[in-house]
Design a protein around this motif. Sequence first.
Motif, PDB file in Angstrom:
ATOM      1  N   HIS A 179      11.330   7.417  -0.882  1.00  0.00           N
ATOM      2  CA  HIS A 179      11.718   6.421  -1.877  1.00  0.00           C
ATOM      3  C   HIS A 179      12.082   7.027  -3.225  1.00  0.00           C
ATOM      4  CE1 HIS A 179      10.971   2.655   0.328  1.00  0.00           C
ATOM      5  NE2 HIS A 179      10.041   3.343   0.951  1.00  0.00           N
ATOM      6  N   LEU A 180      12.261   8.340  -3.268  1.00  0.00           N
ATOM      7  CA  LEU A 180      12.729   8.982  -4.501  1.00  0.00           C
ATOM      8  C   LEU A 180      14.245   8.956  -4.555  1.00  0.00           C
ATOM      9  CD1 LEU A 180      10.501  12.192  -4.853  1.00  0.00           C
ATOM     10  CD2 LEU A 180      10.559  10.233  -6.409  1.00  0.00           C
ATOM     11  N   SER A 181      14.777   8.703  -5.740  1.00  0.00           N
ATOM     12  CA  SER A 181      16.217   8.804  -5.937  1.00  0.00           C
ATOM     13  C   SER A 181      16.623  10.276  -5.883  1.00  0.00           C
ATOM     14  CB  SER A 181      16.623   8.182  -7.271  1.00  0.00           C
ATOM     15  OG  SER A 181      16.038   8.901  -8.338  1.00  0.00           O
TER      16      SER A 181
ATOM     17  N   SER B  96       0.842  -1.190   0.000  1.00  0.00           N
ATOM     18  CA  SER B  96       0.000   0.000   0.000  1.00  0.00           C
ATOM     19  C   SER B  96       0.874   1.235   0.000  1.00  0.00           C
ATOM     20  CB  SER B  96      -0.922   0.017   1.224  1.00  0.00           C
ATOM     21  OG  SER B  96      -0.178   0.278   2.400  1.00  0.00           O
ATOM     22  N   SER B  97       0.227   2.381  -0.185  1.00  0.00           N
ATOM     23  CA  SER B  97       0.950   3.640  -0.217  1.00  0.00           C
ATOM     24  C   SER B  97       1.573   3.971   1.132  1.00  0.00           C
ATOM     25  CB  SER B  97      -0.005   4.760  -0.637  1.00  0.00           C
ATOM     26  OG  SER B  97      -1.208   4.653   0.083  1.00  0.00           O
ATOM     27  N   GLN B  98       1.065   3.390   2.214  1.00  0.00           N
ATOM     28  CA  GLN B  98       1.650   3.676   3.518  1.00  0.00           C
ATOM     29  C   GLN B  98       2.462   2.495   4.060  1.00  0.00           C
ATOM     30  OE1 GLN B  98      -2.422   4.239   4.971  1.00  0.00           O
ATOM     31  NE2 GLN B  98      -1.842   3.044   6.766  1.00  0.00           N
ATOM     32  N   LYS B  99       2.499   1.399   3.313  1.00  0.00           N
ATOM     33  CA  LYS B  99       3.313   0.253   3.708  1.00  0.00           C
ATOM     34  C   LYS B  99       3.938  -0.332   2.447  1.00  0.00           C
ATOM     35  CE  LYS B  99       3.365  -4.028   6.385  1.00  0.00           C
ATOM     36  NZ  LYS B  99       2.576  -5.050   7.109  1.00  0.00           N
ATOM     37  N   PHE B 100       5.030   0.294   2.026  1.00  0.00           N
ATOM     38  CA  PHE B 100       5.704  -0.170   0.819  1.00  0.00           C
ATOM     39  C   PHE B 100       6.260  -1.575   1.049  1.00  0.00           C
ATOM     40  CE2 PHE B 100       6.846   3.798  -1.813  1.00  0.00           C
ATOM     41  CZ  PHE B 100       5.647   4.408  -1.455  1.00  0.00           C
ATOM     42  N   PRO B 101       6.314  -2.405   0.003  1.00  0.00           N
ATOM     43  CA  PRO B 101       6.939  -3.724   0.144  1.00  0.00           C
ATOM     44  C   PRO B 101       8.359  -3.601   0.693  1.00  0.00           C
ATOM     45  CG  PRO B 101       5.808  -3.546  -1.954  1.00  0.00           C
ATOM     46  CD  PRO B 101       5.786  -2.177  -1.344  1.00  0.00           C
ATOM     47  N   TYR B 102       8.777  -4.584   1.460  1.00  0.00           N
ATOM     48  CA  TYR B 102      10.059  -4.556   2.170  1.00  0.00           C
ATOM     49  C   TYR B 102      11.227  -4.336   1.206  1.00  0.00           C
ATOM     50  CZ  TYR B 102      13.877  -6.122   5.190  1.00  0.00           C
ATOM     51  OH  TYR B 102      15.049  -6.208   5.905  1.00  0.00           O
TER      52      TYR B 102
END
Length: 249
Positions: A134-136, A98-104
């Motif tokens: 999570h942005l570069s 989800s948008s508040q729980k990104f995959p590990y």
Amino acid sequence: MNHPQDWYKTKEQAEGYQEFQKSYMGPSRFLCLQLAGRKIGTSPLRILDLGCGTGAAVPMLRELFPEAKITGVDIEPEMLDVAKRLYEDSNIEFLEGSSQKFPYEIGEFDFIFSFSSFRLWDNPVLCLKEIQKHLSANGLAYIADLRKDISSQIQSEALKKTSDFKSLVEEQIESAYTIDEVENLLDKADISDYLIYDQPFSVLFQNRAQQKRITEKLAEFTIDSDALNAKQNLHSMLYHLFIYPENHE
């Protein structure tokens, strides 16, 4: 009113979403990605489609950025099942999250795209923080969604041709944010480096060559001129939020 996410949960709804997105959301998604293509300085190598649904953005992302690896994330497994069936490619992956729980350990992305899902997020402040995190270093995030603060005339014109989907679209508009509310959420997330466009695409695309190409492309989505006009009104109901990395220069 039901929770705005409820209509995505079953297999039948996920299959039906394909037709809805193609008829009504496809043109807007295409225009949004054309706008994003103008904002991105270099071609992204890693793209995150956040709230990817059935993967409807994949062909458009692939056309714009053919070298990129695309990761689609969605909270609904039924939607992801459709996406995995439609798009089998070693350079495309679909993950539940989800948008508040990104995959590990999902890593960083050069371009994060979220279309028509921001209003569904249970914790938008946390989501916005996760997106920026999570942005570069040279990445860009782009959120496009319905806005609530539109005139009743635009809303009425946009809903004329939605037929069976009218009540659904009305519910989604009711669940959306105003521009002021979006800016308030950004402030709570301590995000100051952002840009919001709230103009219709007819204003955002001024170049005549671009307008000609876009008009030709939109014609592929419908042969009904009245329906096309209704969809163009629907485009006026969107806002476009661009988020830059923290400490972006």
